[in-house]
Motif scaffolding. Sequence first.
Motif, PDB file in Angstrom:
ATOM      1  N   CYS A  99       0.837  -1.203   0.000  1.00  0.00           N
ATOM      2  CA  CYS A  99       0.000   0.000   0.000  1.00  0.00           C
ATOM      3  C   CYS A  99       0.869   1.250   0.000  1.00  0.00           C
ATOM      4  N   PHE A 100       1.900   1.267   0.828  1.00  0.00           N
ATOM      5  CA  PHE A 100       2.798   2.421   0.874  1.00  0.00           C
ATOM      6  C   PHE A 100       3.527   2.601  -0.457  1.00  0.00           C
ATOM      7  N   SER A 101       3.880   1.510  -1.100  1.00  0.00           N
ATOM      8  CA  SER A 101       4.579   1.589  -2.386  1.00  0.00           C
ATOM      9  C   SER A 101       3.684   2.201  -3.457  1.00  0.00           C
ATOM     10  N   PHE A 102       2.412   1.714  -3.516  1.00  0.00           N
ATOM     11  CA  PHE A 102       1.462   2.286  -4.464  1.00  0.00           C
ATOM     12  C   PHE A 102       1.258   3.775  -4.174  1.00  0.00           C
ATOM     13  N   ALA A 103       1.081   4.097  -2.896  1.00  0.00           N
ATOM     14  CA  ALA A 103       0.802   5.483  -2.520  1.00  0.00           C
ATOM     15  C   ALA A 103       1.970   6.397  -2.880  1.00  0.00           C
ATOM     16  N   SER A 104       3.196   5.943  -2.642  1.00  0.00           N
ATOM     17  CA  SER A 104       4.375   6.759  -2.921  1.00  0.00           C
ATOM     18  C   SER A 104       4.479   7.098  -4.406  1.00  0.00           C
ATOM     19  N   ASN A 105       4.198   6.118  -5.252  1.00  0.00           N
ATOM     20  CA  ASN A 105       4.283   6.354  -6.699  1.00  0.00           C
ATOM     21  C   ASN A 105       3.146   7.254  -7.191  1.00  0.00           C
ATOM     22  N   ASN A 106       1.928   6.950  -6.730  1.00  0.00           N
ATOM     23  CA  ASN A 106       0.770   7.682  -7.252  1.00  0.00           C
ATOM     24  C   ASN A 106       0.706   9.123  -6.755  1.00  0.00           C
ATOM     25  N   ILE A 107       1.174   9.361  -5.538  1.00  0.00           N
ATOM     26  CA  ILE A 107       1.062  10.713  -4.988  1.00  0.00           C
ATOM     27  C   ILE A 107       1.960  11.679  -5.754  1.00  0.00           C
ATOM     28  N   LYS A 108       3.109  11.192  -6.240  1.00  0.00           N
ATOM     29  CA  LYS A 108       4.009  12.063  -7.010  1.00  0.00           C
ATOM     30  C   LYS A 108       3.471  12.291  -8.421  1.00  0.00           C
ATOM     31  N   LEU A 109       2.794  11.264  -8.971  1.00  0.00           N
ATOM     32  CA  LEU A 109       2.222  11.421 -10.306  1.00  0.00           C
ATOM     33  C   LEU A 109       1.010  12.349 -10.291  1.00  0.00           C
ATOM     34  N   THR A 110       0.199  12.240  -9.227  1.00  0.00           N
ATOM     35  CA  THR A 110      -1.029  13.031  -9.153  1.00  0.00           C
ATOM     36  C   THR A 110      -0.759  14.468  -8.730  1.00  0.00           C
ATOM     37  N   CYS A 111       0.252  14.679  -7.900  1.00  0.00           N
ATOM     38  CA  CYS A 111       0.540  16.017  -7.371  1.00  0.00           C
ATOM     39  C   CYS A 111       1.954  16.459  -7.708  1.00  0.00           C
ATOM     40  N   PRO A 112       2.275  16.575  -8.992  1.00  0.00           N
ATOM     41  CA  PRO A 112       3.642  17.009  -9.339  1.00  0.00           C
ATOM     42  C   PRO A 112       3.874  18.452  -8.919  1.00  0.00           C
ATOM     43  N   PHE A 113       5.034  18.658  -8.321  1.00  0.00           N
ATOM     44  CA  PHE A 113       5.489  19.994  -7.922  1.00  0.00           C
ATOM     45  C   PHE A 113       4.670  20.595  -6.768  1.00  0.00           C
ATOM     46  N   LYS A 114       3.900  19.778  -6.034  1.00  0.00           N
ATOM     47  CA  LYS A 114       3.167  20.266  -4.869  1.00  0.00           C
ATOM     48  C   LYS A 114       3.959  19.955  -3.598  1.00  0.00           C
ATOM     49  N   LYS A 115       4.088  20.955  -2.734  1.00  0.00           N
ATOM     50  CA  LYS A 115       4.878  20.782  -1.521  1.00  0.00           C
ATOM     51  C   LYS A 115       4.141  20.009  -0.424  1.00  0.00           C
ATOM     52  N   GLU A 116       2.869  19.754  -0.620  1.00  0.00           N
ATOM     53  CA  GLU A 116       2.121  18.998   0.392  1.00  0.00           C
ATOM     54  C   GLU A 116       1.039  18.191  -0.299  1.00  0.00           C
ATOM     55  N   ALA A 117       0.848  16.936   0.147  1.00  0.00           N
ATOM     56  CA  ALA A 117      -0.179  16.071  -0.436  1.00  0.00           C
ATOM     57  C   ALA A 117      -0.504  14.961   0.546  1.00  0.00           C
ATOM     58  N   ILE A 118      -1.670  14.359   0.342  1.00  0.00           N
ATOM     59  CA  ILE A 118      -2.098  13.232   1.171  1.00  0.00           C
ATOM     60  C   ILE A 118      -2.816  12.228   0.286  1.00  0.00           C
ATOM     61  N   ALA A 119      -2.483  10.937   0.471  1.00  0.00           N
ATOM     62  CA  ALA A 119      -3.089   9.860  -0.309  1.00  0.00           C
ATOM     63  C   ALA A 119      -3.804   8.909   0.644  1.00  0.00           C
ATOM     64  N   TRP A 120      -5.086   8.633   0.344  1.00  0.00           N
ATOM     65  CA  TRP A 120      -5.879   7.703   1.155  1.00  0.00           C
ATOM     66  C   TRP A 120      -6.158   6.443   0.361  1.00  0.00           C
ATOM     67  N   TYR A 121      -5.786   5.318   0.931  1.00  0.00           N
ATOM     68  CA  TYR A 121      -6.112   4.005   0.384  1.00  0.00           C
ATOM     69  C   TYR A 121      -6.941   3.247   1.415  1.00  0.00           C
ATOM     70  N   ASP A 122      -7.545   2.166   0.975  1.00  0.00           N
ATOM     71  CA  ASP A 122      -8.294   1.321   1.911  1.00  0.00           C
ATOM     72  C   ASP A 122      -7.409   0.856   3.062  1.00  0.00           C
ATOM     73  N   ASN A 123      -6.165   0.551   2.748  1.00  0.00           N
ATOM     74  CA  ASN A 123      -5.281  -0.074   3.732  1.00  0.00           C
ATOM     75  C   ASN A 123      -4.323   0.886   4.424  1.00  0.00           C
ATOM     76  N   CYS A 124      -4.152   2.097   3.888  1.00  0.00           N
ATOM     77  CA  CYS A 124      -3.147   2.978   4.485  1.00  0.00           C
ATOM     78  C   CYS A 124      -3.398   4.433   4.117  1.00  0.00           C
ATOM     79  N   THR A 125      -2.660   5.306   4.796  1.00  0.00           N
ATOM     80  CA  THR A 125      -2.644   6.744   4.504  1.00  0.00           C
ATOM     81  C   THR A 125      -1.190   7.195   4.430  1.00  0.00           C
ATOM     82  N   LEU A 126      -0.869   8.032   3.431  1.00  0.00           N
ATOM     83  CA  LEU A 126       0.485   8.560   3.270  1.00  0.00           C
ATOM     84  C   LEU A 126       0.405  10.070   3.116  1.00  0.00           C
ATOM     85  N   ARG A 127       1.228  10.798   3.899  1.00  0.00           N
ATOM     86  CA  ARG A 127       1.249  12.259   3.845  1.00  0.00           C
ATOM     87  C   ARG A 127       2.686  12.759   3.745  1.00  0.00           C
TER      88      ARG A 127
END
Length: 667
Positions: A99-127
């Motif tokens: 879950c953390f691996s998916f979140a790490s990859n997707n958060i950078k693709l979805t929020c390029p050049f943003k200094k802050e972001a949060i990703a919610w998955y069924d199994n985890c949260t990454l900020r």
Amino acid sequence: MVFSRCGFFLICMLQLPVLVVITEALVPQVLLSIECLGGNYTDNSTYQRNLNTLLPSLPSAGNGNGYGFYNSSFGENEDKVYGVALCRPFVDPDACGDCFSFASNNIKLTCPFKKEAIAWYDNCTLRYSDRSIYGTMETQPFYSRWNTQNVSTLDVDGFYNQFIALMERLRGQAAANGPLLKCAVGNATPPGMYQTIYAFLQCTPDLSLQQCSDCLAASLVDVRNYFFGKKIAVIIYPSCCIRVQDSVFYEPASIEALLLSANGTTSGGKKQSNSNTARTVIIIIVVAIVGSLVVIISVCIYARLRKTKKNLEVRSAEDDDLQFDFGSIRGATNDFSESNKLGQGGFGAVYRGRLWNEVDVAVKRLSRDSAQGDIEFKNEVELVAKLHHRNLVRLLGFCLERNERLLIYEFVPNASLDHFIFDPIKREQLDWDIRYKIIIGIGRGLLYLHEDSRLRIIHRDLKASNILLDAEMNPKIADFGMARLFNIDQTQAETSRIVGTYGYMAPEYVMRGHFSVKSDIYSFGVLVLEILTGQKNSSFQHQGNGEALLSYAWKSWREGTASNLIDPLLRTGSKPEIMRCIHIALLCVQQSVADRPTMTAVSQMHNSNSLNLLVPSEPAFFMPSGIGSSFDTSLGGESNSGETRSGQSKNSVQNSGQDLITEIYPR
């Protein structure tokens, strides 16, 4: 029910250090939402390089607490990047890492050049953020998901009440858990439902008890306002999350054992990541359970039988529903802050609190050295929990945890009657219609206690400070710590421990320790005269000559000048109705117990003007000299009274005789 509890006790005894979830297959990673926040960074900047270094390394062992929570930072000054990651406790370590691996990859693709972001998955949260986010409670932004279908129930009110009780209990449990894992799970089967509702609550472990409680309270308000009754409801904040649905989505024993391990560990041991080892541990658990089943059932049966023999314990399933978790009440009162304090009495302090469902409550926190011990506490719980009347203060719950004894009542906004009737400014707000409504309401409450409830109850401490006023100025009788139960055939009892308030206590009670329903009638009569005159019986002095209220009332009645008793501030109202109330009050304070009417008779006198009243004789004038004052409170505020409780007042009266404690006999 016995087996399920015993199984939990067995798991607790095994003190398992680790536990993994039941699923063997890899759980698919379901993306719920990604939010892009904050300012921007430029391509190939130092901040971008620091972010690319932090995210892959964040869920490493060195950054974790051993229970699915990770925190780290990388870089310096304005280019420093902070990261937090949290896994749900009902997923195994492999699924958590994926879950953390998916979140790490997707958060950078979805929020390029943003200094802050949060990703919610069924199994985890990454900020991640360019500011420190460790130990801060945040409720924005948030993610919500729900099923469009409602749960099927025949009893909406019953479902709502059990839902609130379940959520409040789990909120307190999650907030009160240790610094490694702040979560709780539970279920309930509300009345009118064939299905069980399951709930999971979790905070990031870096939050304090109060922060976690506040975060969950905010999310529960959203559940109540928008998604209550849905088959599935999910609310995820940056600092906490809630999931409720009508089917099981976690293994209760797994969560309980994990919590046991986390709360019993002082230095954050590591979870076993090898699923084969974990399955071996589970097999050992099953064998241990089967081998110990007979012993455990025997122990539980013995404990069950022993429990039923305790005479003064809080019992029954109804009482279980009333029990609050200490953590939830601590959060509701802002850790019993001085700003929430309503008053301080001989038995402890009273605080205003707000539950997560935005219900205001009054919390009576008994002091550890309070004169009201376990007997009085359990007495009040047992009594008030079984009483339901609009003119009695409603008990919402209680808490018996560690050394804490709490009573949770409905909050009554206008405090107590003595705040109005003895205040020359506030008393003007009480016109005759309001005063008459208060008199009739108190009478109805007493009639219920004496005649109409399943139990015959003597209050023994009826006074102005124990009458609370709601928003519409309806009276509610409060403070049942001194109340006593009578069986069906019992008419009076004796006690060697005189408790109550001078000026309100009947003379036969003060002098001989005799009390009955007529003792409450006497107190009611005094209270009515105080409402009519606006003066305290214990401090009334007519024209400075030391003549007490009852003496002056009797003299005025005998001389035909009873209208002099009427409060000068009472400028409106039916004079015949007021005079009839004075007449009834004098009948209630007769010297002879037999001459005092019952509350049934009092009710008939008030309801029928055609009913002829007896001529009152001289009342009892018992007022000892040198009455001292004690500080007293009853949920709504503070008051001074000549109150006497054993060991508390220099004016307490000790009499010979046996203190007879009666058991509960439903009528």
